[in-house]
Scaffold this motif. Sequence first.
Motif, short mmCIF file in Angstrom:
data_model
loop_
_atom_site.label_atom_id
_atom_site.label_comp_id
_atom_site.label_asym_id
_atom_site.label_seq_id
_atom_site.Cartn_x
_atom_site.Cartn_y
_atom_site.Cartn_z
N THR A 283 -2.06 -8.57 -55.25
CA THR A 283 -1.77 -9.02 -56.53
C THR A 283 -2.27 -8.05 -57.74
O THR A 283 -1.78 -8.05 -58.76
N ARG A 284 -3.04 -6.98 -57.38
CA ARG A 284 -3.28 -5.75 -58.18
C ARG A 284 -2.30 -4.85 -58.07
O ARG A 284 -2.04 -4.19 -59.11
N VAL A 285 -1.54 -4.57 -57.04
CA VAL A 285 -0.63 -3.53 -56.84
C VAL A 285 0.96 -3.79 -56.77
O VAL A 285 1.60 -3.18 -56.43
N ARG A 286 0.99 -5.33 -56.63
CA ARG A 286 2.30 -5.90 -56.77
C ARG A 286 2.62 -7.07 -57.63
O ARG A 286 1.32 -7.72 -57.75
N ASP A 287 3.50 -7.14 -57.91
CA ASP A 287 3.89 -8.53 -58.87
C ASP A 287 3.91 -9.82 -58.21
O ASP A 287 4.97 -10.34 -58.01
N VAL A 288 2.83 -10.15 -57.57
CA VAL A 288 2.71 -11.51 -56.99
C VAL A 288 1.65 -12.39 -57.53
O VAL A 288 0.59 -11.97 -57.77
N GLU A 289 1.79 -13.79 -57.33
CA GLU A 289 1.10 -14.64 -57.88
C GLU A 289 0.84 -15.68 -56.49
O GLU A 289 1.64 -15.50 -55.59
N VAL A 290 -0.37 -15.80 -56.29
CA VAL A 290 -0.49 -16.61 -54.88
C VAL A 290 -1.10 -18.07 -55.54
O VAL A 290 -1.95 -18.37 -56.41
N GLU A 291 -0.69 -19.01 -54.79
CA GLU A 291 -0.81 -20.40 -54.74
C GLU A 291 -1.67 -20.94 -53.51
O GLU A 291 -1.26 -20.66 -52.37
N TRP A 292 -2.97 -21.17 -53.80
CA TRP A 292 -4.05 -21.33 -52.71
C TRP A 292 -3.69 -22.94 -52.36
O TRP A 292 -3.79 -23.71 -52.88
N ARG A 293 -3.50 -23.19 -51.08
CA ARG A 293 -3.47 -24.30 -50.46
C ARG A 293 -4.38 -24.45 -49.33
O ARG A 293 -4.89 -23.45 -48.66
N LEU A 294 -4.64 -25.69 -49.07
CA LEU A 294 -5.94 -26.12 -48.10
C LEU A 294 -5.24 -26.60 -46.72
O LEU A 294 -4.24 -27.30 -46.54
N MET A 295 -5.91 -26.06 -45.75
CA MET A 295 -5.58 -26.62 -44.41
C MET A 295 -6.98 -26.67 -43.65
O MET A 295 -7.91 -26.29 -44.26
N SER A 296 -7.02 -27.29 -42.38
CA SER A 296 -8.28 -27.88 -41.75
C SER A 296 -8.21 -27.30 -40.32
O SER A 296 -7.19 -27.79 -39.61
N LEU A 297 -9.15 -26.41 -39.88
CA LEU A 297 -9.27 -26.34 -38.42
C LEU A 297 -9.70 -27.66 -37.74
O LEU A 297 -9.20 -27.57 -36.54
N ARG A 298 -10.53 -28.43 -38.51
CA ARG A 298 -10.75 -29.56 -37.55
C ARG A 298 -9.26 -30.54 -37.18
O ARG A 298 -9.08 -30.76 -36.14
N PHE A 299 -8.57 -30.69 -38.23
CA PHE A 299 -7.13 -31.32 -38.09
C PHE A 299 -6.38 -30.49 -37.19
O PHE A 299 -5.72 -31.07 -36.31
N LEU A 300 -6.08 -29.05 -37.27
CA LEU A 300 -5.48 -28.61 -36.31
C LEU A 300 -5.76 -28.45 -34.83
O LEU A 300 -5.12 -28.56 -34.12
N ASN A 301 -7.23 -28.48 -34.62
CA ASN A 301 -7.56 -28.73 -33.42
C ASN A 301 -8.05 -30.17 -32.57
O ASN A 301 -8.04 -30.33 -31.30
N GLU A 302 -7.79 -31.29 -33.43
CA GLU A 302 -8.21 -32.33 -33.02
C GLU A 302 -7.19 -32.83 -31.79
O GLU A 302 -7.76 -33.95 -31.01
N ALA A 303 -6.20 -32.59 -31.74
CA ALA A 303 -5.33 -32.95 -30.56
C ALA A 303 -5.54 -32.18 -29.37
O ALA A 303 -4.97 -32.41 -28.11
N ASN A 304 -6.41 -31.10 -29.31
CA ASN A 304 -6.37 -30.12 -28.17
C ASN A 304 -7.30 -30.79 -27.15
O ASN A 304 -8.30 -31.56 -27.29
N GLU A 305 -7.06 -30.80 -25.90
CA GLU A 305 -7.85 -31.49 -24.79
C GLU A 305 -9.22 -30.84 -24.69
O GLU A 305 -9.41 -29.54 -24.77
#
Length: 199
Positions: free
Chosen positions: A27-49
Amino acid sequence: MSVTARFWFDPVCPWAWITSRWMHEVTRVRDVEVEWRLMSLRFLNEANEGYDPAKATGHAFGLRAQRVALAARDAGTGAGELYTAVGTLLHVEKRERDDALLRDALALAGADPAALAAADDESYDARLRAEHDEGVALVGKDVGTPIVAVDGAAIFGPVVSPVPRGEDAGRLWDGVRLVLATDGFFEFKRGRDREPLVA
């Protein structure tokens, strides 16, 4: 012309932390804005055996921090500001994953201290899961955090260490946009030969 990037993260992942600091550099060197979004490693892994949530204490802390982030966002503090505070305390200062860290992070971010009460409030989980699912739907379930989306495409990563700075950050951003603009592009990958350098 300004570009908006969406960045999904779980605050406990040190690799995601490094990538987030890269995005700040971008964002300091390019004309970019960031929208920060939430995700969860708990949710991502809960279905793994074999995944045992009771043993995944880091994931449990991440989920608690994400609930606090939702409550803080409801009160007017952006997820990015709180992520910077949590990540600095957790990854740079190596603080314990506890309520004291979350309380201090809220103070550092200028957030409502009452948001700490959300840490164990499961009523936030449906909203968190919806935000998490939004990001995962863009890249598939066999990835991790972070997810970066721009120009109508998304990818897991980039996973880098140390943080690219200045124009190095800008060139990496240009490359990410280039490969994401390529129809059918899926991944680059090589083995990691270093630990995450978070500072």
